[in-house]
Design a protein around this motif. Structure first.
Motif, PDB file in Angstrom:
ATOM      1  N   ASP A 164       0.875  -1.167   0.000  1.00 52.26           N
ATOM      2  CA  ASP A 164       0.000   0.000   0.000  1.00 52.26           C
ATOM      3  C   ASP A 164       0.920   1.226   0.000  1.00 52.26           C
ATOM      4  N   SER A 197      -0.277   4.345  -0.643  1.00 51.94           N
ATOM      5  CA  SER A 197      -1.130   5.532  -0.545  1.00 51.94           C
ATOM      6  C   SER A 197      -0.438   6.610   0.273  1.00 51.94           C
ATOM      7  N   THR A 198      -0.605   7.828  -0.172  1.00 47.61           N
ATOM      8  CA  THR A 198       0.014   8.941   0.540  1.00 47.61           C
ATOM      9  C   THR A 198      -1.045   9.925   1.079  1.00 47.61           C
ATOM     10  N   PHE A 199      -2.296   9.561   0.985  1.00 49.10           N
ATOM     11  CA  PHE A 199      -3.342  10.473   1.450  1.00 49.10           C
ATOM     12  C   PHE A 199      -3.973   9.986   2.719  1.00 49.10           C
TER      13      PHE A 199
END
Length: 71
Positions: free
Chosen positions: A67, A69-71
């Motif tokens: 994963d 994801s950076t948000f």
């Protein structure tokens, strides 16, 4: 930082040759491998599983999904 969310173990097996003499590869995958399992331990298990197959074992692959994801 990327986090492993899933891991899969894949055995690559020699399925013989086609009419042109090219090797036919067959695959057997095992899902939901523990993400914290050591590569050496998975290799030992894969070699044991390979010995139970009708076709000869060619290679062992571990595929990890991350994963990112950076948000």
């Amino acid at each position: 930082m990327a986090e492993i969310v899933n891991s899969r173990l894949t055995l690559e097996l020699n399925g013989g040759a086609n009419d042109n003499g090219d090797t036919i590869l067959k695959y057997k995958s095992f899902q939901n491998v523990k993400t914290d399992a050591a590569d050496e331990d998975l290799q030992s298990v894969a070699i044991s599983l390979g010995g139970l197959q009708e076709l000869p074992l060619v290679s062992i692959k571990r595929v990890n999904e991350y994963d990112i994801s950076t948000f």
